[in-house]
Design a protein around this motif. Structure first.
Motif, short mmCIF file in Angstrom:
data_model
loop_
_atom_site.label_atom_id
_atom_site.label_comp_id
_atom_site.label_asym_id
_atom_site.label_seq_id
_atom_site.Cartn_x
_atom_site.Cartn_y
_atom_site.Cartn_z
N GLU A 18 4.95 72.04 14.44
CA GLU A 18 4.29 72.44 13.19
C GLU A 18 3.37 71.34 12.65
O GLU A 18 2.83 71.48 11.55
CB GLU A 18 5.33 72.76 12.11
CG GLU A 18 6.42 73.70 12.54
CD GLU A 18 5.99 75.15 12.39
OE1 GLU A 18 5.61 75.51 11.27
OE2 GLU A 18 6.03 75.89 13.39
N GLY A 19 3.26 70.23 13.36
CA GLY A 19 2.40 69.15 12.91
C GLY A 19 3.15 68.09 12.10
O GLY A 19 4.33 68.21 11.82
N ILE A 20 2.40 67.05 11.76
CA ILE A 20 2.96 65.83 11.16
C ILE A 20 2.50 65.72 9.71
O ILE A 20 1.32 65.88 9.41
CB ILE A 20 2.47 64.60 11.96
CG1 ILE A 20 2.97 64.67 13.41
CG2 ILE A 20 2.89 63.29 11.29
CD1 ILE A 20 2.32 63.64 14.34
N ASP A 21 3.44 65.45 8.80
CA ASP A 21 3.07 65.24 7.40
C ASP A 21 2.78 63.76 7.11
O ASP A 21 1.96 63.46 6.24
CB ASP A 21 4.21 65.69 6.48
CG ASP A 21 4.46 67.19 6.56
OD1 ASP A 21 3.54 67.95 6.21
OD2 ASP A 21 5.56 67.59 6.99
N ILE A 22 3.51 62.90 7.77
CA ILE A 22 3.37 61.47 7.52
C ILE A 22 3.37 60.72 8.84
O ILE A 22 4.26 60.92 9.67
CB ILE A 22 4.55 60.96 6.66
CG1 ILE A 22 4.42 61.47 5.22
CG2 ILE A 22 4.64 59.43 6.69
CD1 ILE A 22 5.61 61.15 4.34
N TYR A 23 2.35 59.88 9.04
CA TYR A 23 2.36 58.99 10.20
C TYR A 23 2.33 57.56 9.71
O TYR A 23 1.41 57.14 9.00
CB TYR A 23 1.14 59.26 11.10
CG TYR A 23 1.02 58.27 12.24
CD1 TYR A 23 2.14 57.85 12.94
CD2 TYR A 23 -0.21 57.73 12.59
CE1 TYR A 23 2.04 56.92 13.97
CE2 TYR A 23 -0.33 56.81 13.63
CZ TYR A 23 0.81 56.41 14.31
OH TYR A 23 0.71 55.48 15.32
N PHE A 24 3.35 56.81 10.09
CA PHE A 24 3.39 55.38 9.78
C PHE A 24 2.92 54.65 11.03
O PHE A 24 3.64 54.57 12.01
CB PHE A 24 4.82 54.97 9.40
CG PHE A 24 4.88 53.63 8.73
CD1 PHE A 24 5.03 53.54 7.35
CD2 PHE A 24 4.77 52.46 9.46
CE1 PHE A 24 5.09 52.31 6.71
CE2 PHE A 24 4.81 51.22 8.84
CZ PHE A 24 4.98 51.15 7.46
N ASP A 25 1.69 54.16 10.98
CA ASP A 25 1.04 53.62 12.18
C ASP A 25 1.21 52.11 12.28
O ASP A 25 0.73 51.36 11.44
CB ASP A 25 -0.46 53.95 12.15
CG ASP A 25 -1.19 53.42 13.38
OD1 ASP A 25 -0.60 53.48 14.48
OD2 ASP A 25 -2.32 52.93 13.24
N ASN A 26 1.89 51.69 13.33
CA ASN A 26 2.02 50.26 13.61
C ASN A 26 1.19 49.82 14.80
O ASN A 26 1.23 48.65 15.16
CB ASN A 26 3.49 49.94 13.90
CG ASN A 26 4.36 50.04 12.66
OD1 ASN A 26 4.04 49.47 11.63
ND2 ASN A 26 5.45 50.78 12.76
#
Lengths: 346, 346
Positions: free
Chosen positions: B225-233
């Protein structure tokens, strides 16, 4: 015209999906006839189209859109659609009556049956040019308003950069920013547009991106202290160069990326790490989300127009044939100001 | 040790600017002596270093930083600096006294004279492992806390993706998200780390990005269903694939881009147009801006640690020599959890 009268209806037909920018040969013009009345049991409205709008998003609809999207592709063989100003000739919907002026999505044709009239906006103020409802008082106007005030969170004295600044949206963003007391620079693709930005719209500076060997150098010349707000209409190389020039806690509103619409694979943007170092917020937006603000927007912008605190430049052509050429020209930067097509004046 | 006593001080010296990831040969270890007292008229503090922290940003400081930046490059020939936990042996500053435990920027050496002690944080809670102040209770902890709660604006039930999820920051972000009732997936670079994510940190799913032929496919598998939050490191290819999977009105926190630090020219990111269509907010942040939240952060996180609602995994090595190897290993993903170097235990 009488209700039910059968008249000629010239139409622009979308032929088939495209890969790059549109060409005139991607469309056919055909003549049909239409009865000027709403079919029985329909709650649509039958309109006479007055002004049609050429907008960059139309290029996206001409491609086969893969996956879920905010947009739906045009249907090959069907009438091209777009924003326009129209007059209601017959209505099956309680909110509309004969003689109403409206703006919203209609067909590229002389007369259209609008089957979802609840998406149309009624035009109540006619002391300003009607064509403005394809631009400053229509979708591009709310785009500029929402993108600048809601996404960019501007403050007096900030340094604002606008790309495609002489276009339908850009010219407004620059003038909104000037009214807030910002320092405003725009980029455009010809000397004529650059002159317009400086002499007509009151931008503090402007440059022709096609004449700049190095966009980073051009931006550093215009913004020796960096950029607080970038209103991006183009994406690609310009966005990449801007990323090198953003200040701490600056904002980027992503409105659309016209430079990328003709590419099979979009250009890579390399300088995103600057978003981290400079704590930049970059945010995309879609104008539909802001249509509930339309009344507030009109209250803000109509007085600016009447008091001539904002000026608006249109590039007007007459007729569907010229309209097609104008639509195609949009993607080559031929238009100076908002590209409008006159179908009829009343 | 007595005040003023002269002791051996083993030090790690940064040799010269690097182009790619660090190698052990980019440093020298040397032995000097130091008097264990603050020089007259200095308001610094003389500390004994207990735990040193290996952090990705150190790679950035090893390069010659061009232009203004939030970071200042290391000085070739000088002692390497980094975050650490230390004990005050002598103080010229009214806020610190002998015996105080502190965390903050110190030298990679046995003893350091900290000349700007106002940037140090005093450690008041010692019922938790002291080394935690290099991680969950130090800079990486506030990074995870501020990035997740302040930048990502999470809501219960949202779908959260974390890259470098087994690292010092990622493991916390995932656990914060689980505590909020989110669905959480992490990526990491080995099966061992993937197991850790699932079995120790309670992630709902995890994958080894090195084993995935197509990151887009892997993300669609984990987030139909897709991503609401991406924490990108990590940035780069992972960020580009994530952009294809973001939902409407989703958020991306850009914390750092370790995959890019060894590249002369960062990789191009092609899918930014998705930020427009999906109305995504992508925002970079720097932890320093959030240090004023430290007290609030401790109030939130200390109970989680004491009640074992959050666990924290450290990868601990002993001594400066092993520490150097560990620092270099960080950029090859050798560490499992927060990489800590023990210099002394008290």
């Amino acid at each position: 015209m009488e209700k039910g009268e059968e008249v000629r209806n010239k139409q622009v037909i979308f032929r088939d999906y495209i890969e790059n920018y549109p060409k005139e040969s991607d469309f056919n013009i055909r003549e049909k006839t239409i009865h000027l009345e709403v079919p029985k049991d329909s709650n649509g409205v039958l309109v006479k189209n007055l002004y049609l709008s050429c907008d960059p998003y139309m290029c996206i609809l001409m491609k086969k859109i893969k996956g879920p999207s905010v947009f739906t592709s045009y249907t090959p063989g069907s009438v091209t659609t777009g924003y326009g100003v129209a007059k209601v000739l017959d209505s099956g919907h309680p909110n509309f009556k004969k003689g109403d002026l409206v703006w919203g999505t209609t067909g590229w044709e002389e007369y259209s049956l609008v089957t979802k009239p609840e998406d149309l906006f009624k035009i109540d103020h006619t002391d300003v040019p009607l064509s403005y409802y394809t631009g400053i008082l229509g979708m591009p106007g709310i785009t500029a308003y929402a993108g600048f005030y809601e996404i960019c969170a501007p403050k007096q004295g900030e340094c604002v950069f606008v790309s495609a600044a002489a276009g339908a949206v850009g010219q407004l963003v620059g003038q909104f920013a000037k009214l807030m007391g910002c320092y405003v620079v725009g980029s455009a693709g010809s000397q004529e547009k650059v002159d317009l930005l400086k002499n007509k719209f009151g931008f503090d500076a402007a440059f022709n991106y096609k004449e700049e060997h190095d966009l980073d150098v051009a931006l550093k010349r215009c913004f020796p202290e960096g950029i607080d707000i970038y209103f991006d209409n183009v994406g690609g190389k310009m966005l990449d160069a801007v990323l090198l020039n953003m200040r701490n806690h600056s904002r980027i509103a992503l409105c659309g990326m016209i430079s990328q619409y003709n590419l099979e694979q979009p250009e890579g943007v390399n300088n995103l790490m600057n978003l981290v170092y400079k704590r930049v917020r970059m945010e995309g937006f879609v104008v539909f989300d802001y249509y509930p603000l339309y009344a507030k927007f009109l209250d803000a912008v109509l007085p600016y127009i009447r008091e001539e605190k904002i000026v608006y430049v249109e590039d007007v052509v007459e007729g569907l044939e010229s309209g097609l050429a104008a639509l195609v020209g949009l993607f080559n930067g031929h238009n100076i100001g908002k590209q409008v097509v006159v179908i009829a004046r009343d």
